[in-house]
Design an enzyme around this catalytic site. Structure first.
Site, mmCIF file in Angstrom:
data_model
loop_
_atom_site.group_PDB
_atom_site.id
_atom_site.type_symbol
_atom_site.label_atom_id
_atom_site.label_comp_id
_atom_site.label_asym_id
_atom_site.label_seq_id
_atom_site.Cartn_x
_atom_site.Cartn_y
_atom_site.Cartn_z
ATOM 1 N N ASN A 9 -5.725 -6.942 -31.872
ATOM 2 C CA ASN A 9 -5.667 -8.258 -31.222
ATOM 3 C C ASN A 9 -5.139 -8.066 -29.799
ATOM 4 O O ASN A 9 -3.959 -7.808 -29.608
ATOM 5 C CB ASN A 9 -4.717 -9.171 -32.020
ATOM 6 C CG ASN A 9 -4.555 -10.529 -31.370
ATOM 7 O OD1 ASN A 9 -5.333 -10.912 -30.489
ATOM 8 N ND2 ASN A 9 -3.549 -11.277 -31.791
ATOM 9 N N LYS A 11 -4.838 -10.216 -27.527
ATOM 10 C CA LYS A 11 -4.170 -11.433 -27.024
ATOM 11 C C LYS A 11 -4.629 -11.725 -25.585
ATOM 12 O O LYS A 11 -5.776 -11.492 -25.262
ATOM 13 C CB LYS A 11 -2.654 -11.274 -27.117
ATOM 14 C CG LYS A 11 -2.175 -10.776 -28.475
ATOM 15 C CD LYS A 11 -0.716 -11.023 -28.678
ATOM 16 C CE LYS A 11 -0.251 -10.307 -29.928
ATOM 17 N NZ LYS A 11 0.901 -10.901 -30.537
ATOM 18 N N HIS A 97 -4.018 -17.762 -36.128
ATOM 19 C CA HIS A 97 -2.981 -16.815 -35.681
ATOM 20 C C HIS A 97 -1.673 -17.573 -35.454
ATOM 21 O O HIS A 97 -1.681 -18.720 -35.039
ATOM 22 C CB HIS A 97 -3.425 -16.114 -34.395
ATOM 23 C CG HIS A 97 -2.526 -14.982 -34.019
ATOM 24 N ND1 HIS A 97 -1.371 -15.162 -33.296
ATOM 25 C CD2 HIS A 97 -2.584 -13.652 -34.316
ATOM 26 C CE1 HIS A 97 -0.765 -13.992 -33.146
ATOM 27 N NE2 HIS A 97 -1.480 -13.058 -33.755
ATOM 28 N N GLU A 99 0.426 -17.513 -33.195
ATOM 29 C CA GLU A 99 0.613 -18.071 -31.840
ATOM 30 C C GLU A 99 -0.191 -19.362 -31.672
ATOM 31 O O GLU A 99 0.199 -20.262 -30.922
ATOM 32 C CB GLU A 99 0.251 -17.008 -30.789
ATOM 33 C CG GLU A 99 1.341 -15.945 -30.701
ATOM 34 C CD GLU A 99 0.858 -14.539 -30.385
ATOM 35 O OE1 GLU A 99 -0.238 -14.385 -29.805
ATOM 36 O OE2 GLU A 99 1.584 -13.582 -30.730
ATOM 37 N N GLU A 169 0.869 -12.047 -41.790
ATOM 38 C CA GLU A 169 1.627 -11.711 -40.590
ATOM 39 C C GLU A 169 2.926 -12.521 -40.558
ATOM 40 O O GLU A 169 2.927 -13.662 -40.078
ATOM 41 C CB GLU A 169 0.813 -12.052 -39.349
ATOM 42 C CG GLU A 169 -0.506 -11.327 -39.257
ATOM 43 C CD GLU A 169 -0.955 -11.199 -37.804
ATOM 44 O OE1 GLU A 169 -0.899 -10.089 -37.286
ATOM 45 O OE2 GLU A 169 -1.307 -12.214 -37.196
ATOM 46 N N GLY A 175 5.209 -9.141 -32.525
ATOM 47 C CA GLY A 175 5.629 -8.902 -31.144
ATOM 48 C C GLY A 175 7.128 -8.732 -30.986
ATOM 49 O O GLY A 175 7.645 -8.745 -29.867
ATOM 50 N N SER A 215 4.157 -5.989 -35.623
ATOM 51 C CA SER A 215 4.775 -4.782 -35.050
ATOM 52 C C SER A 215 4.336 -3.489 -35.739
ATOM 53 O O SER A 215 5.138 -2.569 -35.922
ATOM 54 C CB SER A 215 6.305 -4.907 -35.044
ATOM 55 O OG SER A 215 6.701 -5.984 -34.205
HETATM 56 C C1 PEP Z 1 -0.609 -9.936 -33.723
HETATM 57 O O1 PEP Z 1 -0.879 -10.264 -32.586
HETATM 58 O O2 PEP Z 1 -1.198 -10.452 -34.670
HETATM 59 C C2 PEP Z 1 0.433 -8.924 -33.941
HETATM 60 C C3 PEP Z 1 0.662 -8.522 -35.170
HETATM 61 O O3 PEP Z 1 1.098 -8.476 -32.835
HETATM 62 P P1 PEP Z 1 2.115 -7.229 -32.775
HETATM 63 O O4 PEP Z 1 1.421 -6.040 -33.409
HETATM 64 O O5 PEP Z 1 2.341 -7.015 -31.300
HETATM 65 O O6 PEP Z 1 3.342 -7.607 -33.502
#
Ligand code: PEP
Length: 256
Positions: A9, A11, A97, A99, A169, A175, A215
């Site tokens: 992803n 972003k 997601h 976000e 997630e 993040g 992460s």
């Molecule tokens: C994500 O954007 O879904 C995500 C898991 O980000 P990160 O790996 O940076 O935590």
């Protein structure tokens, strides 16, 4: 056996030229990978230019968008429809997601409309769910996951387990550099599979891919990916760098 799926992803990162450079690098390095499905999710403006690179390289990397609007067209300034996503060459779309849920206040019922539209249009949805830290600390993780699954997938018809991918997630791990332990992630994935079984039957639940995001990095990927119900990873930050994304993908090869 469920084939591993690793998604990147991107972003809100990468200009067109930067996106093409990263896509070219990934296509070159990952051309031998058959043990996992690999997908990248660049920003909307990068989709078509990245698709040109993937086609030039005859790459098997799947292209996906990070979002879409449920309506087919109309007065929705700055939004992108399923057909528009498809016209870039993308085959997948991320929906729900964290976000989008927490910054842009998307609800389960709105996400549900998008899931239905994506499926009707022939896009493969990658549906994201996950609890907040407060919810986990209050012992409400399963309740939250169940509500999100029931709401986002209400009246959705799945013909096979390949019609959708679910990403678990935990919001507190996205993040932040904090990862769920392999045991916490496995427990949540097992629960998600149980809810899917109740909603869509055992056969779909057994074959549906549930991937972990939050992460994921080269240092923790192997352990997470070796858990029984973890069928891959959704990678944010670490997918922006070809070395770390490649390392995570190679760690999903369970034959070594
Ligand atoms: C994500 O954007 O879904 C995500 C898991 O980000 P990160 O790996 O940076 O935590």
């Amino acid at each position: 056996m469920r084939k591993k799926f690793i998604g990147g992803n991107w972003k809100m990162n990468k200009t067109v030229v930067e996106a093409q450079t990263l896509a070219r690098r990934l296509a070159d390095r990952l051309s031998d990978v058959g043990f996992a499905d690999i997908a990248i999710f660049p920003p909307f403006v990068d989709l078509y230019p990245v698709n040109i690179i993937l086609r030039e390289k005859e790459s098997k990397i799947i292209l996906g968008a990070q979002n879409m609007h449920p309506e087919p067209n109309g007065a929705y300034t700055a939004e992108i429809s399923a057909d528009m996503v498809l016209s870039t060459g993308a085959k997948m779309v991320v929906l729900g997601h964290s976000e989008r849920r927490h910054i842009f206040l998307e609800t389960d019922s709105y996400i549900n409309r998008k899931v239905k539209k994506a499926l009707d249009s022939g896009l493969l949805p990658l549906l994201c769910i996950g609890e907040l830290l407060d919810e986990r600390n209050a012992g409400k993780t399963e309740q939250v996951l169940s509500k999100q699954l029931n709401g986002s997938l209400k009246d959705v018809k799945l013909n096979s387990a390949d019609d959708i991918i679910i990403a678990y997630e935990p919001v507190w791990a996205i993040g932040t550099g904090v990862t769920a332990t392999p045991e916490q992630a496995q427990e949540a994935h097992k629960f998600v599979r149980k809810v899917i079984s109740e909603m869509f039957g055992e056969d779909i639940a057994k074959n549906l891919r549930i991937i972990y995001g939050g992460s994921v990095k080269p240092a923790n990927a192997k352990e997470l990916l070796s858990q029984l119900d973890i069928d891959g990873a959704f990678v944010g930050g670490a997918s922006l760098d070809a070395d770390s994304f490649e390392s995570i993908i190679r760690d999903s090869d369970i034959s070594i």
